[in-house]
Design a protein around this motif. Structure first.
Motif, PDB file in Angstrom:
ATOM      1  N   UNK A  20       0.832  -1.207   0.000  1.00 33.87           N
ATOM      2  CA  UNK A  20       0.000   0.000   0.000  1.00 33.87           C
ATOM      3  C   UNK A  20       0.865   1.255   0.000  1.00 33.87           C
ATOM      4  N   UNK A  21       2.015   1.188   0.637  1.00 28.94           N
ATOM      5  CA  UNK A  21       2.935   2.336   0.629  1.00 28.94           C
ATOM      6  C   UNK A  21       3.467   2.590  -0.773  1.00 28.94           C
ATOM      7  N   UNK A  22       3.783   1.517  -1.511  1.00 29.38           N
ATOM      8  CA  UNK A  22       4.216   1.661  -2.902  1.00 29.38           C
ATOM      9  C   UNK A  22       3.101   2.287  -3.730  1.00 29.38           C
ATOM     10  N   UNK A  23       1.880   1.809  -3.519  1.00 32.36           N
ATOM     11  CA  UNK A  23       0.706   2.347  -4.207  1.00 32.36           C
ATOM     12  C   UNK A  23       0.532   3.833  -3.859  1.00 32.36           C
ATOM     13  N   UNK A  24       0.703   4.162  -2.595  1.00 34.85           N
ATOM     14  CA  UNK A  24       0.565   5.544  -2.114  1.00 34.85           C
ATOM     15  C   UNK A  24       1.577   6.452  -2.809  1.00 34.85           C
ATOM     16  N   UNK A  25       2.816   5.981  -2.952  1.00 32.96           N
ATOM     17  CA  UNK A  25       3.844   6.775  -3.633  1.00 32.96           C
ATOM     18  C   UNK A  25       3.459   7.069  -5.076  1.00 32.96           C
ATOM     19  N   UNK A  26       2.809   6.117  -5.718  1.00 29.11           N
ATOM     20  CA  UNK A  26       2.457   6.269  -7.130  1.00 29.11           C
ATOM     21  C   UNK A  26       1.222   7.128  -7.339  1.00 29.11           C
ATOM     22  N   UNK A  27       0.213   6.960  -6.486  1.00 28.86           N
ATOM     23  CA  UNK A  27      -1.079   7.613  -6.716  1.00 28.86           C
ATOM     24  C   UNK A  27      -1.477   8.610  -5.638  1.00 28.86           C
ATOM     25  N   UNK A  28      -0.608   8.836  -4.671  1.00 24.50           N
ATOM     26  CA  UNK A  28      -0.799   9.802  -3.576  1.00 24.50           C
ATOM     27  C   UNK A  28      -2.021   9.487  -2.722  1.00 24.50           C
ATOM     28  N   UNK A  29      -2.406   8.222  -2.694  1.00 21.16           N
ATOM     29  CA  UNK A  29      -3.510   7.809  -1.833  1.00 21.16           C
ATOM     30  C   UNK A  29      -3.381   6.324  -1.552  1.00 21.16           C
ATOM     31  N   UNK A  30      -4.082   5.898  -0.513  1.00 16.91           N
ATOM     32  CA  UNK A  30      -4.055   4.493  -0.127  1.00 16.91           C
ATOM     33  C   UNK A  30      -5.006   3.677  -0.995  1.00 16.91           C
ATOM     34  N   UNK A  31      -4.656   2.415  -1.192  1.00 16.11           N
ATOM     35  CA  UNK A  31      -5.574   1.489  -1.873  1.00 16.11           C
ATOM     36  C   UNK A  31      -6.542   0.866  -0.873  1.00 16.11           C
ATOM     37  N   UNK A  32      -6.287   1.103   0.414  1.00 17.08           N
ATOM     38  CA  UNK A  32      -7.069   0.456   1.480  1.00 17.08           C
ATOM     39  C   UNK A  32      -7.967   1.450   2.199  1.00 17.08           C
ATOM     40  N   UNK A  33      -7.381   2.552   2.639  1.00 15.29           N
ATOM     41  CA  UNK A  33      -8.110   3.520   3.454  1.00 15.29           C
ATOM     42  C   UNK A  33      -8.690   4.645   2.608  1.00 15.29           C
ATOM     43  N   UNK A  34      -9.924   5.011   2.888  1.00 12.63           N
ATOM     44  CA  UNK A  34     -10.554   6.117   2.175  1.00 12.63           C
ATOM     45  C   UNK A  34     -10.058   7.463   2.690  1.00 12.63           C
ATOM     46  N   UNK A  35      -9.693   7.514   3.969  1.00 13.55           N
ATOM     47  CA  UNK A  35      -9.187   8.748   4.556  1.00 13.55           C
ATOM     48  C   UNK A  35      -7.677   8.623   4.765  1.00 13.55           C
ATOM     49  N   UNK A  36      -6.938   9.615   4.287  1.00 11.75           N
ATOM     50  CA  UNK A  36      -5.479   9.567   4.385  1.00 11.75           C
ATOM     51  C   UNK A  36      -5.003   9.416   5.828  1.00 11.75           C
ATOM     52  N   UNK A  37      -5.680  10.094   6.753  1.00  8.92           N
ATOM     53  CA  UNK A  37      -5.233  10.094   8.150  1.00  8.92           C
ATOM     54  C   UNK A  37      -5.236   8.703   8.764  1.00  8.92           C
ATOM     55  N   UNK A  38      -6.041   7.791   8.218  1.00  6.34           N
ATOM     56  CA  UNK A  38      -6.092   6.432   8.758  1.00  6.34           C
ATOM     57  C   UNK A  38      -4.829   5.638   8.437  1.00  6.34           C
ATOM     58  N   UNK A  39      -3.969   6.176   7.563  1.00  8.86           N
ATOM     59  CA  UNK A  39      -2.700   5.521   7.255  1.00  8.86           C
ATOM     60  C   UNK A  39      -1.601   5.901   8.246  1.00  8.86           C
ATOM     61  N   UNK A  40      -1.854   6.882   9.098  1.00  3.26           N
ATOM     62  CA  UNK A  40      -0.885   7.249  10.132  1.00  3.26           C
ATOM     63  C   UNK A  40      -0.960   6.231  11.261  1.00  3.26           C
ATOM     64  N   UNK A  41       0.197   5.796  11.743  1.00  2.00           N
ATOM     65  CA  UNK A  41       0.234   4.820  12.837  1.00  2.00           C
ATOM     66  C   UNK A  41      -0.569   5.324  14.032  1.00  2.00           C
ATOM     67  N   UNK A  42      -1.165   4.387  14.731  1.00  4.87           N
ATOM     68  CA  UNK A  42      -1.991   4.713  15.898  1.00  4.87           C
ATOM     69  C   UNK A  42      -1.185   5.495  16.931  1.00  4.87           C
ATOM     70  N   UNK A  43      -1.777   6.567  17.428  1.00  8.01           N
ATOM     71  CA  UNK A  43      -1.173   7.415  18.460  1.00  8.01           C
ATOM     72  C   UNK A  43       0.027   8.225  17.959  1.00  8.01           C
ATOM     73  N   UNK A  44       0.217   8.292  16.655  1.00 13.56           N
ATOM     74  CA  UNK A  44       1.279   9.130  16.098  1.00 13.56           C
ATOM     75  C   UNK A  44       0.656  10.317  15.369  1.00 13.56           C
ATOM     76  N   UNK A  45       1.440  11.348  15.132  1.00  8.98           N
ATOM     77  CA  UNK A  45       0.932  12.573  14.528  1.00  8.98           C
ATOM     78  C   UNK A  45       1.388  12.772  13.089  1.00  8.98           C
ATOM     79  N   UNK A  46       2.448  12.092  12.682  1.00 12.20           N
ATOM     80  CA  UNK A  46       3.033  12.328  11.369  1.00 12.20           C
ATOM     81  C   UNK A  46       3.441  11.007  10.728  1.00 12.20           C
ATOM     82  N   UNK A  47       3.130  10.858   9.445  1.00  8.18           N
ATOM     83  CA  UNK A  47       3.630   9.708   8.692  1.00  8.18           C
ATOM     84  C   UNK A  47       4.355  10.209   7.450  1.00  8.18           C
TER      85      UNK A  47
END
Length: 358
Positions: free
Chosen positions: A41-68
């Motif tokens: 999904x990270x490779x996909x994100x680099x190519x298309x600037x979005x996740x193939x899994x999550x509809x909201x970008x913020x859901x790709x940030x690790x739990x309890x972290x502020x920056x990915x």
């Protein structure tokens, strides 16, 4: 074109991970939950600037972290380029090419084309029409930047028109001129988008049919029918439908209602297709996507194969392996929870295969 390396910082369950990839075949193995799919999904994100899994970008940030941060180094025609995607909670996503921001994110889409084949791909047959529209809109957007801009503009106007219709109802008033200011550009964009979708299907369908025939042994004929109400008379149809829109408080006609009907020998596969036929159809669609992107971009897309050995039978796996072996594909990423199976399947592949255990 290939992805030489990637670093993930607070991306899903990767707190700080780095990988250097082979130009050809990369196998990511490990137990379920180890982060294999997240790496793809990270490779996909680099190519298309979005996740193939999550509809909201913020859901790709690790739990309890502020920056990915996802940072990848690509190489194309001996020219290196670093792509970095970063996101801080509550802020706008940043995409940089060699530390320089894009004027528009759409300028990046299609630069590094990608095709993902995943276990839930058959959902495109079972699910509602928006799943199929999302698939084909994503394909077209990778080789036609104007389509992406028109589609984004259409959706903004659609939201604004729908909000206005709700406002008319709630405040018990009506303004025709104000409604027309949204309706007229919406109709123009709908006709533009529908035209591009029709043109796309003319080139796409022969590819799907060819791949399906190869995968299935020519037992049936595959067909995708683009189903839309948007035609040359759409402006008049849209105007006559205004009373219905007012009553419904939303826009009831337009390309956001389009669908793509999947058929085998003239019968809808959603109703009559077997599990094997559905898998073959979806695989044919994804392989056609690869061919079309390669044709338009003059480069082989990255191919991401997520956990497919559990979902495809030996015949369909063999077809994919043949294409890997004869260099139909360029750089390939494969995930599997069973390392011994992956090695057995790929042992005859001539290409260089790199393994990563998570």
């Amino acid at each position: 074109m290939h992805l030489r390396s990637i670093r993930l910082f607070n991306f899903r369950n990767h707190s700080d991970s780095s990988f250097e990839f082979s130009e050809r075949v990369n196998c990511i193995v490990g137990e379920n939950g180890s982060g294999k799919t997240n790496l793809l999904d990270a490779v996909y994100f680099l190519s298309l600037t979005k996740s193939s899994i999550q509809k909201q970008d913020a859901l790709s940030i690790s739990y309890d972290e502020e920056l990915m941060v996802i940072s990848g180094d690509f190489l194309e025609k001996n020219q290196p380029e670093n792509i970095t995607v970063s996101l801080q909670r509550g802020q706008k996503k940043n995409v940089l090419a060699d530390k320089k921001a894009y004027d528009r994110l759409s300028d990046h889409i299609g630069k590094y084309p990608v095709v993902l084949i995943a276990p839930d791909d058959t959902d495109m047959i079972r699910d509602a029409s928006d799943t199929r529209r999302k698939l084909f809109d994503g394909i077209i957007s990778q080789f036609d930047p104007d389509y992406l801009l028109h589609y984004q503009h259409y959706n903004r106007l659609l939201d604004q028109r729908n909000s206005l219709l709700k406002q008319f109802y709630e405040r018990e008033y009506f303004d025709q001129k104000m409604l027309d200011s949204y309706s007229e550009p919406l109709v123009r964009l709908a006709m533009e988008i529908a035209g591009k979708r029709k043109d796309f299907m003319m080139g796409f369908m022969p590819l799907v049919q060819s791949h399906y025939e190869t995968i299935s042994g020519g037992k049936e004929t595959a067909q995708i029918i683009y189903d839309t109400e948007v035609n040359q008379n759409f402006q008049e149809v849209f105007r006559k439908n205004q009373k219905r829109d007012i009553a419904a408080n939303r826009t009831t006609k337009g390309v956001h209602k389009d669908d793509y009907i999947f058929e085998l020998d003239g019968q809808p596969i959603k109703k009559f297709g077997s599990q094997g036929q559905r898998k073959s159809f979806v695989l044919a669609v994804k392989l056609a996507q690869f061919d079309l992107l390669e044709k338009h971009k003059s480069k082989k897309p990255l191919l991401l194969l997520d956990d497919i050995f559990d979902k495809l039978d030996d015949q369909r796996i063999a077809k994919l392996i043949e294409k890997i072996d004869d260099e139909t594909f360029g750089q390939v990423f494969i995930t599997d929870a069973r390392p011994e199976r992956t090695k057995r399947i790929l042992e005859k592949v001539k290409a260089n295969v790199s393994y990563f255990e998570l």
